[in-house]
Design a protein around this motif. Structure first.
Motif, PDB file in Angstrom:
ATOM      1  N   VAL A  67     -11.282 152.731 109.875  1.00  0.00           N
ATOM      2  CA  VAL A  67     -12.182 151.578 109.864  1.00  0.00           C
ATOM      3  C   VAL A  67     -12.410 151.207 108.400  1.00  0.00           C
ATOM      4  CG1 VAL A  67     -14.314 152.932 109.943  1.00  0.00           C
ATOM      5  CG2 VAL A  67     -14.293 150.592 110.801  1.00  0.00           C
ATOM      6  N   LEU A  68     -12.390 149.914 108.122  1.00  0.00           N
ATOM      7  CA  LEU A  68     -12.545 149.442 106.755  1.00  0.00           C
ATOM      8  C   LEU A  68     -13.957 149.758 106.243  1.00  0.00           C
ATOM      9  CD1 LEU A  68     -11.143 147.845 104.488  1.00  0.00           C
ATOM     10  CD2 LEU A  68     -12.160 145.784 105.469  1.00  0.00           C
ATOM     11  N   ALA A  69     -14.029 150.399 105.099  1.00  0.00           N
ATOM     12  CA  ALA A  69     -15.308 150.773 104.510  1.00  0.00           C
ATOM     13  C   ALA A  69     -15.733 149.812 103.409  1.00  0.00           C
ATOM     14  CB  ALA A  69     -15.247 152.197 103.963  1.00  0.00           C
ATOM     15  N   GLY A 123      -1.096 141.987 118.886  1.00  0.00           N
ATOM     16  CA  GLY A 123      -1.908 140.789 118.719  1.00  0.00           C
ATOM     17  C   GLY A 123      -2.606 140.728 117.369  1.00  0.00           C
ATOM     18  N   VAL A 124      -1.963 141.299 116.351  1.00  0.00           N
ATOM     19  CA  VAL A 124      -2.548 141.268 115.007  1.00  0.00           C
ATOM     20  C   VAL A 124      -1.922 140.140 114.197  1.00  0.00           C
ATOM     21  CG1 VAL A 124      -3.095 143.720 114.976  1.00  0.00           C
ATOM     22  CG2 VAL A 124      -0.912 142.970 114.066  1.00  0.00           C
ATOM     23  N   SER A 125      -2.666 139.676 113.195  1.00  0.00           N
ATOM     24  CA  SER A 125      -2.135 138.633 112.322  1.00  0.00           C
ATOM     25  C   SER A 125      -1.719 139.182 110.972  1.00  0.00           C
ATOM     26  CB  SER A 125      -3.170 137.528 112.137  1.00  0.00           C
ATOM     27  OG  SER A 125      -4.351 138.066 111.584  1.00  0.00           O
ATOM     28  N   LYS A 126      -2.036 140.464 110.721  1.00  0.00           N
ATOM     29  CA  LYS A 126      -1.713 141.036 109.416  1.00  0.00           C
ATOM     30  C   LYS A 126      -1.157 142.445 109.587  1.00  0.00           C
ATOM     31  CE  LYS A 126      -3.663 141.434 104.823  1.00  0.00           C
ATOM     32  NZ  LYS A 126      -4.855 141.222 104.007  1.00  0.00           N
ATOM     33  N   ALA A 127      -0.035 142.684 108.944  1.00  0.00           N
ATOM     34  CA  ALA A 127       0.590 144.009 108.924  1.00  0.00           C
ATOM     35  C   ALA A 127       1.395 144.110 107.642  1.00  0.00           C
ATOM     36  CB  ALA A 127       1.493 144.198 110.138  1.00  0.00           C
ATOM     37  N   TRP A 128       1.566 145.318 107.168  1.00  0.00           N
ATOM     38  CA  TRP A 128       2.388 145.531 105.980  1.00  0.00           C
ATOM     39  C   TRP A 128       3.022 146.899 106.046  1.00  0.00           C
ATOM     40  CZ3 TRP A 128      -2.781 145.092 106.324  1.00  0.00           C
ATOM     41  CH2 TRP A 128      -3.584 146.119 105.828  1.00  0.00           C
ATOM     42  N   ARG A 129       4.100 147.059 105.249  1.00  0.00           N
ATOM     43  CA  ARG A 129       4.853 148.314 105.210  1.00  0.00           C
ATOM     44  C   ARG A 129       5.066 148.713 103.765  1.00  0.00           C
ATOM     45  NH1 ARG A 129      10.142 148.570 106.585  1.00  0.00           N
ATOM     46  NH2 ARG A 129      10.630 146.618 105.617  1.00  0.00           N
ATOM     47  N   PHE A 162      -6.522 145.204 112.518  1.00  0.00           N
ATOM     48  CA  PHE A 162      -7.183 144.657 113.698  1.00  0.00           C
ATOM     49  C   PHE A 162      -8.554 144.116 113.300  1.00  0.00           C
ATOM     50  CE2 PHE A 162      -4.078 147.564 115.298  1.00  0.00           C
ATOM     51  CZ  PHE A 162      -3.650 147.025 116.497  1.00  0.00           C
ATOM     52  N   ASP A 163      -9.089 143.220 114.103  1.00  0.00           N
ATOM     53  CA  ASP A 163     -10.410 142.648 113.820  1.00  0.00           C
ATOM     54  C   ASP A 163     -11.498 143.714 113.850  1.00  0.00           C
ATOM     55  OD1 ASP A 163      -9.358 140.108 113.508  1.00  0.00           O
ATOM     56  OD2 ASP A 163      -9.738 139.532 115.581  1.00  0.00           O
ATOM     57  N   ASP A 164     -11.341 144.700 114.721  1.00  0.00           N
ATOM     58  CA  ASP A 164     -12.353 145.744 114.854  1.00  0.00           C
ATOM     59  C   ASP A 164     -11.744 146.950 115.569  1.00  0.00           C
ATOM     60  OD1 ASP A 164     -12.560 145.270 117.766  1.00  0.00           O
ATOM     61  OD2 ASP A 164     -13.618 143.445 117.170  1.00  0.00           O
ATOM     62  N   ALA A 165     -12.501 148.039 115.599  1.00  0.00           N
ATOM     63  CA  ALA A 165     -12.000 149.283 116.194  1.00  0.00           C
ATOM     64  C   ALA A 165     -11.782 149.146 117.694  1.00  0.00           C
ATOM     65  CB  ALA A 165     -12.967 150.428 115.903  1.00  0.00           C
ATOM     66  N   VAL A 166     -12.587 148.349 118.370  1.00  0.00           N
ATOM     67  CA  VAL A 166     -12.448 148.183 119.818  1.00  0.00           C
ATOM     68  C   VAL A 166     -11.101 147.540 120.152  1.00  0.00           C
ATOM     69  CG1 VAL A 166     -13.381 147.004 121.851  1.00  0.00           C
ATOM     70  CG2 VAL A 166     -14.921 148.130 120.244  1.00  0.00           C
ATOM     71  N   SER A 167     -10.745 146.480 119.439  1.00  0.00           N
ATOM     72  CA  SER A 167      -9.460 145.826 119.715  1.00  0.00           C
ATOM     73  C   SER A 167      -8.291 146.736 119.324  1.00  0.00           C
ATOM     74  CB  SER A 167      -9.364 144.474 119.020  1.00  0.00           C
ATOM     75  OG  SER A 167      -9.494 144.597 117.624  1.00  0.00           O
ATOM     76  N   MET A 168      -8.448 147.526 118.276  1.00  0.00           N
ATOM     77  CA  MET A 168      -7.397 148.466 117.898  1.00  0.00           C
ATOM     78  C   MET A 168      -7.206 149.526 118.985  1.00  0.00           C
ATOM     79  SD  MET A 168      -7.119 151.042 114.625  1.00  0.00           S
ATOM     80  CE  MET A 168      -8.635 151.851 115.100  1.00  0.00           C
ATOM     81  N   GLU A 169      -8.303 150.115 119.431  1.00  0.00           N
ATOM     82  CA  GLU A 169      -8.209 151.154 120.460  1.00  0.00           C
ATOM     83  C   GLU A 169      -7.603 150.612 121.748  1.00  0.00           C
ATOM     84  OE1 GLU A 169     -12.192 152.670 120.675  1.00  0.00           O
ATOM     85  OE2 GLU A 169     -12.058 153.540 118.663  1.00  0.00           O
ATOM     86  N   ARG A 170      -7.940 149.387 122.099  1.00  0.00           N
ATOM     87  CA  ARG A 170      -7.365 148.767 123.284  1.00  0.00           C
ATOM     88  C   ARG A 170      -5.848 148.602 123.124  1.00  0.00           C
ATOM     89  NH1 ARG A 170      -9.564 143.716 123.138  1.00  0.00           N
ATOM     90  NH2 ARG A 170     -11.573 144.721 123.396  1.00  0.00           N
ATOM     91  N   ALA A 171      -5.424 148.153 121.962  1.00  0.00           N
ATOM     92  CA  ALA A 171      -3.995 147.905 121.725  1.00  0.00           C
ATOM     93  C   ALA A 171      -3.193 149.200 121.680  1.00  0.00           C
ATOM     94  CB  ALA A 171      -3.805 147.118 120.431  1.00  0.00           C
ATOM     95  N   VAL A 172      -3.672 150.187 120.948  1.00  0.00           N
ATOM     96  CA  VAL A 172      -2.884 151.416 120.785  1.00  0.00           C
ATOM     97  C   VAL A 172      -3.019 152.349 121.973  1.00  0.00           C
ATOM     98  CG1 VAL A 172      -2.945 151.230 118.267  1.00  0.00           C
ATOM     99  CG2 VAL A 172      -4.601 152.690 119.426  1.00  0.00           C
ATOM    100  N   GLY A 173      -3.929 152.046 122.865  1.00  0.00           N
ATOM    101  CA  GLY A 173      -4.083 152.865 124.061  1.00  0.00           C
ATOM    102  C   GLY A 173      -3.433 152.273 125.297  1.00  0.00           C
ATOM    103  N   MET A 199     -18.534 143.483 113.036  1.00  0.00           N
ATOM    104  CA  MET A 199     -17.844 144.767 113.010  1.00  0.00           C
ATOM    105  C   MET A 199     -16.754 144.736 111.939  1.00  0.00           C
ATOM    106  SD  MET A 199     -17.301 145.658 117.020  1.00  0.00           S
ATOM    107  CE  MET A 199     -17.759 147.355 117.140  1.00  0.00           C
ATOM    108  N   PRO A 200     -16.570 145.844 111.246  1.00  0.00           N
ATOM    109  CA  PRO A 200     -15.526 145.874 110.215  1.00  0.00           C
ATOM    110  C   PRO A 200     -14.123 145.939 110.820  1.00  0.00           C
ATOM    111  CG  PRO A 200     -16.613 148.012 110.393  1.00  0.00           C
ATOM    112  CD  PRO A 200     -17.342 147.069 111.312  1.00  0.00           C
ATOM    113  N   ALA A 201     -13.165 145.508 110.031  1.00  0.00           N
ATOM    114  CA  ALA A 201     -11.768 145.573 110.449  1.00  0.00           C
ATOM    115  C   ALA A 201     -11.345 147.031 110.620  1.00  0.00           C
ATOM    116  CB  ALA A 201     -10.880 144.902 109.408  1.00  0.00           C
ATOM    117  N   ALA A 202     -10.321 147.224 111.434  1.00  0.00           N
ATOM    118  CA  ALA A 202      -9.757 148.557 111.658  1.00  0.00           C
ATOM    119  C   ALA A 202      -8.275 148.509 111.310  1.00  0.00           C
ATOM    120  CB  ALA A 202      -9.966 148.986 113.104  1.00  0.00           C
ATOM    121  N   ILE A 203      -7.770 149.616 110.790  1.00  0.00           N
ATOM    122  CA  ILE A 203      -6.372 149.708 110.360  1.00  0.00           C
ATOM    123  C   ILE A 203      -5.699 150.847 111.123  1.00  0.00           C
ATOM    124  CG2 ILE A 203      -4.796 149.961 108.399  1.00  0.00           C
ATOM    125  CD1 ILE A 203      -6.740 147.619 108.030  1.00  0.00           C
TER     126      ILE A 203
END
Length: 104
Positions: free
Chosen positions: A97-99, A38-44, A60-71, A1-5
């Protein structure tokens, strides 16, 4: 799965408060959000086009983990903390989602 931002765009309308906001985000909010999500990468970034605009991105590693975290409950706490400390700063949130990646 692609990374999610996950992207948070904030507008800091008062130029006199931008340095304080930058320090708070750098020293308090970003480390807290990284741990909570629980992310290892962030920037501003600050906009060069509109100096009032600040944007933070969390990878995030994928959209599922992102949705879990932000929800979840941690997101509600992060929002409450932000609203408490910066009530005059408006925000928008977007999920991507990373394209494609080109280059290093």
């Amino acid at each position: 799965m692609p990374a999610a931002i996950f992207v948070v765009r904030a507008t800091v309308p008062d130029p006199a408060r931008r340095d304080a906001f930058d320090r708070w985000y750098r020293d308090v909010h970003l480390p807290d959000a990284i741990k909570s999500f629980g992310v290892s990468k962030a920037w501003r970034v600050w906009s060069l086009t509109d100096p009032a605009v600040h944007q933070a991105m969390y990878q995030f590693d994928d959209a599922v983990s992102m949705e879990r975290a932000v929800g979840g409950g941690e997101m509600k706490r992060l929002i409450a903390d932000f609203n408490r400390d910066w009530p005059d700063v408006t925000r928008t949130r977007e999920s991507f989602v990373l394209a494609q990646i080109v280059g290093a």
